[in-house]
Design a protein around this motif. Structure first.
Motif, PDB file in Angstrom:
ATOM      1  N   GLY A 161     -29.398  -3.087  26.545  1.00  0.00           N
ATOM      2  CA  GLY A 161     -30.032  -2.369  27.655  1.00  0.00           C
ATOM      3  C   GLY A 161     -29.702  -3.022  28.984  1.00  0.00           C
ATOM      4  O   GLY A 161     -29.033  -4.052  29.026  1.00  0.00           O
ATOM      5  N   GLY A 162     -30.206  -2.434  30.061  1.00  0.00           N
ATOM      6  CA  GLY A 162     -29.915  -2.934  31.402  1.00  0.00           C
ATOM      7  C   GLY A 162     -30.626  -4.252  31.693  1.00  0.00           C
ATOM      8  O   GLY A 162     -31.383  -4.758  30.871  1.00  0.00           O
ATOM      9  N   GLY A 163     -30.352  -4.796  32.897  1.00  0.00           N
ATOM     10  CA  GLY A 163     -30.911  -6.099  33.268  1.00  0.00           C
ATOM     11  C   GLY A 163     -32.424  -6.055  33.458  1.00  0.00           C
ATOM     12  O   GLY A 163     -32.945  -5.131  34.077  1.00  0.00           O
ATOM     13  N   GLY A 164     -33.099  -7.044  32.900  1.00  0.00           N
ATOM     14  CA  GLY A 164     -34.519  -7.239  33.165  1.00  0.00           C
ATOM     15  C   GLY A 164     -35.476  -6.243  32.531  1.00  0.00           C
ATOM     16  O   GLY A 164     -36.671  -6.257  32.812  1.00  0.00           O
ATOM     17  N   ILE A 223     -27.811 -13.906  22.499  1.00  0.00           N
ATOM     18  CA  ILE A 223     -26.475 -14.173  23.033  1.00  0.00           C
ATOM     19  C   ILE A 223     -26.614 -14.755  24.426  1.00  0.00           C
ATOM     20  O   ILE A 223     -25.803 -15.527  24.901  1.00  0.00           O
ATOM     21  CB  ILE A 223     -25.663 -12.864  23.045  1.00  0.00           C
ATOM     22  N   ASP A 224     -27.715 -14.361  25.075  1.00  0.00           N
ATOM     23  CA  ASP A 224     -27.958 -14.757  26.454  1.00  0.00           C
ATOM     24  C   ASP A 224     -29.255 -15.568  26.447  1.00  0.00           C
ATOM     25  O   ASP A 224     -30.324 -14.995  26.564  1.00  0.00           O
ATOM     26  CB  ASP A 224     -28.138 -13.444  27.239  1.00  0.00           C
ATOM     27  N   PRO A 225     -29.180 -16.878  26.230  1.00  0.00           N
ATOM     28  CA  PRO A 225     -30.407 -17.606  25.948  1.00  0.00           C
ATOM     29  C   PRO A 225     -31.432 -17.552  27.082  1.00  0.00           C
ATOM     30  O   PRO A 225     -31.081 -17.733  28.242  1.00  0.00           O
ATOM     31  CB  PRO A 225     -29.941 -19.043  25.711  1.00  0.00           C
TER      32      PRO A 225
HETATM   33  N1  LIG Z   1     -44.055  -5.216  28.259  1.00  0.00           N
HETATM   34  C1  LIG Z   1     -44.089  -6.263  29.103  1.00  0.00           C
HETATM   35  N2  LIG Z   1     -45.226  -6.573  29.767  1.00  0.00           N
HETATM   36  C2  LIG Z   1     -45.260  -7.612  30.623  1.00  0.00           C
HETATM   37  N3  LIG Z   1     -44.232  -8.430  30.878  1.00  0.00           N
HETATM   38  C3  LIG Z   1     -43.068  -8.179  30.240  1.00  0.00           C
HETATM   39  C4  LIG Z   1     -42.931  -7.086  29.324  1.00  0.00           C
HETATM   40  N4  LIG Z   1     -41.664  -7.101  28.859  1.00  0.00           N
HETATM   41  C5  LIG Z   1     -41.046  -8.143  29.430  1.00  0.00           C
HETATM   42  N5  LIG Z   1     -41.882  -8.802  30.267  1.00  0.00           N
HETATM   43  C6  LIG Z   1     -41.569  -9.988  31.087  1.00  0.00           C
HETATM   44  O1  LIG Z   1     -40.511  -9.626  31.947  1.00  0.00           O
HETATM   45  C7  LIG Z   1     -39.596 -10.700  32.119  1.00  0.00           C
HETATM   46  C8  LIG Z   1     -38.193 -10.258  31.760  1.00  0.00           C
HETATM   47  O2  LIG Z   1     -38.150  -9.938  30.377  1.00  0.00           O
HETATM   48  P1  LIG Z   1     -36.868 -10.261  29.480  1.00  0.00           P
HETATM   49  O3  LIG Z   1     -36.351 -11.617  29.779  1.00  0.00           O
HETATM   50  O4  LIG Z   1     -37.230  -9.946  28.077  1.00  0.00           O
HETATM   51  O5  LIG Z   1     -35.865  -9.163  30.026  1.00  0.00           O
HETATM   52  P2  LIG Z   1     -34.324  -9.028  29.678  1.00  0.00           P
HETATM   53  O6  LIG Z   1     -34.021  -7.564  29.636  1.00  0.00           O
HETATM   54  O7  LIG Z   1     -33.985  -9.806  28.476  1.00  0.00           O
HETATM   55  O8  LIG Z   1     -33.703  -9.688  30.964  1.00  0.00           O
HETATM   56  P3  LIG Z   1     -32.152 -10.057  31.197  1.00  0.00           P
HETATM   57  O9  LIG Z   1     -31.514  -8.746  31.515  1.00  0.00           O
HETATM   58  O10 LIG Z   1     -32.189 -10.991  32.359  1.00  0.00           O
HETATM   59  O11 LIG Z   1     -31.652 -10.656  29.933  1.00  0.00           O
HETATM   60  C9  LIG Z   1     -40.125 -11.841  31.252  1.00  0.00           C
HETATM   61  O12 LIG Z   1     -40.858 -12.723  32.062  1.00  0.00           O
HETATM   62  C10 LIG Z   1     -41.049 -11.142  30.260  1.00  0.00           C
HETATM   63  O13 LIG Z   1     -42.117 -12.002  29.843  1.00  0.00           O
END
Ligand SMILES: Nc1ncnc2c1ncn2[C@@H]1O[C@H](COP(=O)(O)OP(=O)(O)OP(=O)(O)O)[C@@H](O)[C@H]1O
Ligand SMILES: [Mg+2]
Length: 373
Positions: free
Chosen positions: A13-16, A42-44
């Protein structure tokens, strides 16, 4: 591939949007449900790894969390060590060849330039872990990119390259550059000579020797490596793999999902399900408590009304985007996850894992659901 191969769930999926969080929550829910599960990032995500007591290494590490028994493990390889790990994977039992590879300028240049080396290394580590045979499910968290799913074809492409004639042909360069062989005749000899002199003009004799060394060494280990990469390719593209697209309730998230779904259909597997993260906002406990109070000041009541409005707007947006996604990806189930009111990543993971419990059969590869609903 064998019957003991694990099921594989790849989250993209997309970033964040919450890929890492959703992957970890899914792995936790699966482990609680009795399946021996490996979570691979893959992306720690260092904060989450720290919170889960997992170190960033090439080793499979047990995760000690309540209710999982010893069924949850993690593999979070360090991208900064990929070059080294790759050399190790190629030359596990040949320290001299490994040292030569790590000192090889062409190898370092190629590996640095080659997007996907870290993904490949990680997938080979997964294939190794699968060969040891103790996991029912592997959940893979990918890097944030529209290209993230393309890595699934990488092991197959590399296996084809290494299994083909290119490697032995280039290996012949080593003999020539080192003055070992007199050079074969015919087309191959002609081609090698020309490539060699061209390379020498562009780069100088050291790089020519490095090129030859690299491919000669690869030729020695290629069968072993082809087997490993083929196993990784089968794990990723076989019927025991499923792709879960994680998204946010936004227009950009919707478009990313559609893009990734199309890409996955082109690559073969398609998307198993879409997870819309942060789709629903539940009123925080303090807001619920306040609502029950009679002595709420007008200012506080106004603030609460604003929050309620905001929640309603968000819910409407998520409903609209869910409907659009259902229309654009017919037949692909959509799972909605709530926004969790916490800044501690491990708490978010724990809460989402409970939310995911009723949906495990939807997210596991179809081959598993067919057997065990
Ligand atoms: N459903 C949710 N409710 C509240 N906070 C969330 C939720 N999902 C994710 N977060 C918070 O949002 C932040 C980003 O989540 P995460 O690192 O899983 O995203 P990601 O898609 O893996 O990001 P990246 O694209 O940078 O790898 C983290 O701090 C996580 O705790
Ligand atoms: Mg992430």
């Amino acid at each position: 591939m064998s019957a003991t191969d694990p099921l594989v769930i790849v989250c993209a999926g997309g970033g964040g949007v919450g890929k890492t969080t959703t992957s970890a929550a899914l792995a936790l829910a699966l482990a609680r449900a009795g399946r021996s599960t490996l979570i691979v990032t893959i992306d720690p995500a260092r904060r989450l790894a720290g919170a889960m007591g997992v170190s960033i290494t090439d080793e499979v590490t047990p995760v000690a969390l309540a209710d999982t028994g010893d069924r949850l493990s993690a593999l979070m390889p360090d991208p900064r060590r990929s070059l080294h790990t790759f050399a190790e994977q190629l030359f596990e039992h040949e320290p001299v060849a490994k040292a030569r590879l790590l000192a090889n300028k062409l190898y370092i240049g190629l590996a640095d330039a080659a997007a996907g080396i870290h993904e490949l290394v990680a997938m080979n580590l997964v294939a190794r872990a699968a060969e040891r045979g103790s996991f029912d499910v592997v959940v893979i968290d990918t890097a944030p990119s529209r290209q993230a799913v393309d890595f699934v074809t990488l092991p197959g492409r590399l296996a084809a390259l290494l299994g083909g004639r290119t490697v032995s042909w280039l290996g012949g360069l080593a003999e020539r550059a080192n003055g070992g062989a007199s050079g074969g005749g015919g087309l191959v000899g002609w081609g090698a000579g020309h490539v060699e002199s061209l390379l020498a003009k562009v780069t100088g004799p050291v790089l020519v020797r490095d090129t030859g060394d690299l491919f000669r060494d690869l030729a020695v280990v290629r069968e072993r490596f082809v087997a490993l990469t083929q196993h990784a390719a089968k794990l990723l593209l076989g019927p025991r793999a499923a792709y879960v697209l994680v998204t946010a309730p936004t227009a950009a998230g919707r478009d990313d999902v559609q893009f990734l779904h199309k890409r996955l259909e082109k690559l073969g597997p398609g998307a198993r399900a879409v997870v819309m993260n942060r789709a629903d906002t539940v009123a925080a406990p303090y807001a619920r408590a306040l609502r029950g109070q009679r002595a709420v000041t007008p200012a506080l009541a106004a603030a609460m009304a604003v929050l309620d409005d905001e929640r309603a707007v968000r819910a409407a947006a998520a409903d609209g985007l869910s409907a659009e996604l259902r229309a654009r990806l017919p037949g692909v189930p959509l799972v909605r996850l709530p926004f969790i009111e916490s800044t501690a990543p491990e708490r978010v993971v724990a809460s989402l894992s409970v939310e995911l419990e009723p949906h495990l059969h939807t997210l596991l590869p179809a081959v598993a659901s067919a057997k065990r609903p």
